[in-house]
Design a protein around this motif. Sequence first.
Motif, PDB file in Angstrom:
ATOM      1  N   THR A 151     -42.932 -17.032  -1.851  1.00  0.00           N
ATOM      2  CA  THR A 151     -42.108 -15.825  -1.878  1.00  0.00           C
ATOM      3  C   THR A 151     -41.536 -15.530  -0.495  1.00  0.00           C
ATOM      4  O   THR A 151     -42.060 -15.993   0.522  1.00  0.00           O
ATOM      5  N   GLU A 163     -45.976 -20.902  -7.029  1.00  0.00           N
ATOM      6  CA  GLU A 163     -45.143 -19.870  -7.637  1.00  0.00           C
ATOM      7  C   GLU A 163     -45.189 -18.571  -6.834  1.00  0.00           C
ATOM      8  O   GLU A 163     -46.075 -18.352  -6.012  1.00  0.00           O
ATOM      9  N   ASN A 164     -44.218 -17.710  -7.079  1.00  0.00           N
ATOM     10  CA  ASN A 164     -44.000 -16.493  -6.299  1.00  0.00           C
ATOM     11  C   ASN A 164     -45.265 -15.640  -6.242  1.00  0.00           C
ATOM     12  O   ASN A 164     -45.737 -15.141  -7.261  1.00  0.00           O
ATOM     13  N   GLU A 221     -47.700 -16.791 -11.352  1.00  0.00           N
ATOM     14  CA  GLU A 221     -46.921 -17.241 -12.498  1.00  0.00           C
ATOM     15  C   GLU A 221     -47.573 -18.495 -13.080  1.00  0.00           C
ATOM     16  O   GLU A 221     -48.124 -19.313 -12.345  1.00  0.00           O
ATOM     17  N   THR A 255     -40.400 -19.830 -10.385  1.00  0.00           N
ATOM     18  CA  THR A 255     -40.283 -18.657  -9.506  1.00  0.00           C
ATOM     19  C   THR A 255     -40.508 -18.955  -8.030  1.00  0.00           C
ATOM     20  O   THR A 255     -40.357 -18.064  -7.201  1.00  0.00           O
ATOM     21  N   GLY A 293     -41.356 -12.322  -7.906  1.00  0.00           N
ATOM     22  CA  GLY A 293     -40.985 -12.830  -9.221  1.00  0.00           C
ATOM     23  C   GLY A 293     -41.476 -11.876 -10.300  1.00  0.00           C
ATOM     24  O   GLY A 293     -42.174 -10.885 -10.015  1.00  0.00           O
ATOM     25  N   ARG A 348     -33.588 -19.650 -14.038  1.00  0.00           N
ATOM     26  CA  ARG A 348     -34.825 -19.123 -13.437  1.00  0.00           C
ATOM     27  C   ARG A 348     -35.256 -17.845 -14.129  1.00  0.00           C
ATOM     28  O   ARG A 348     -35.367 -17.814 -15.349  1.00  0.00           O
ATOM     29  N   TYR A 349     -35.451 -16.754 -13.405  1.00  0.00           N
ATOM     30  CA  TYR A 349     -35.918 -15.530 -14.064  1.00  0.00           C
ATOM     31  C   TYR A 349     -34.855 -14.446 -14.111  1.00  0.00           C
ATOM     32  O   TYR A 349     -35.148 -13.256 -14.168  1.00  0.00           O
TER      33      TYR A 349
END
Length: 536
Positions: A120, A151-152, A156, A161, A393, A455-456
Amino acid sequence: MSIVRVDTEAPQVAVQDVQDIAAKSGLKLSDQMATDYVTLVSGLEAVIASLPDDSCVIPIPDLAKYPRSDIHFPTDNDLGGWAAKVTAKCTVPTSNLLGGRTIALKDNIALAGVPCMNGTSMVEWTPKVDATVATRVMDAGGIIVGKAACENACFEGLSATAITGNVHNPWAHGYSAGGSSSGSGRLVGAGLVDMSIGCDQAGSIRIPSASCGIVGLKPTWGMVPYTGIINLDAALDHAGPMTRTVRDCALLLEAIAGPDSWDDRQALLDLDDRRLKFVERVDGIVSKPQSEMLSGIKIGVLQEGFQIDGQDENIVKCVQAAVDKFKALGAEVAPVSIPEHKLAPLVWMSSIGLSCGRQALLGGMEGRKQLYMTDRLALIGSRLTQQQFDALGPGAASLYLNHLWLSEKHGLVHQGKCMNLQKFISDAYDKALKQFDVLVMPTLPHPAPKLPEHRYEEGLLKFTMRTTGMIANTSPFDNSGHPAISIPVGFVPAREDANVRLPAGMQLVGRKYEDVDCLKVAAAWEKAYDWKILQS
């Protein structure tokens, strides 16, 4: 409260500051109380100012002994696998246990001089310390070759992310590598490193291991020191090996396990040298005739682990077929029911908001005896700024909002209830493990999902729904602390496209501090069967 010292000569803080701070918490102080407290807090400030610097106790690495070079962000991160690259090793290793092996560290593990992004942009931090596991890898002759993407904020299960981009499954481009140790799963699965160290609070070692067709062990809680690793929740934090074979898993665990004098998760850990020797006992099992490898071993097939809502029938068939093969190895296999297993993920979901939100995102670790990475803590406030929140995320953002909601609406009584229920559930597993050496079930309820196209950007709810139920069989053992290993046992069709074949994982759970039982049973199955030719 007892006072160590009152310094009436100390510079006095302002009465108004005292009153303002109290007012922020809805308190009104009488003039006399405010005046008295000015003297007390002025003395407190004087004591704080007199404290020596803590640099004398921070374990700064000896860079002559542990040199590192070629630190850089790769322009080609191998479809998301790498967060950063480096070459780090020990000039005078104390053993050759990992001699020449290449190891990646999940990017929440500190390696001095190498940016630690934690997946992140919320906090930009370059550590001054090496995590204990990093030092132990180098002392064992291993070569750290980089930081694996994660992941962030490590929150996740879907590999879409990480700040460095999507992480693609090594068996099928466009499909998830799992999370949050996503880069570790991809790099090991694709053969780009020999081994990796991941971290697990709900399944973050076992999810990518099952998704990517590799071996991943979440050790017993406290077996491996978490010193120098960014926390999610000290009651759930586990670090462990991710490898292509069970023997390599045992090898890496042997290199990194055991107390380090910093981590209070290990305060009561008193294991003799033999109990920290895993490779020899794994080798002893696989050297036996195939039909005798698991003679005397009792395996309990956890019925509730095959009854997850929305579970893919191909996963059930594949893992059940793998379980049936244990009988040919000499094991006694029987069903076992633990109704509390279905309660466990609900307790996990209910409990993490207060503690995990505070520790993972705000750095609050009060009450723990461990290494505090104060330079990183200085970058985080008591609440997230809008900029920090926007950098999260969907999973981590939801975690923080849950933290605020639970703090306001439920508080510490709810947290205490969840912790008590965790003990109740852990006791249920312990009871079953008096009858069986290991419990077995699918690692994940379904194969790796397809990655979202954007992505998200699809929003919090839709993105989060993609992994509903994923941790039903993994998170219970983060709560309980039992060792749990995932091994690949075949291929199943992707849910989105039957022509795409993805790995399926089988999870073995053992008694606390008997991680070797998981390794031995897993090694016997791996020795006897080639998972790559088994399909649902």
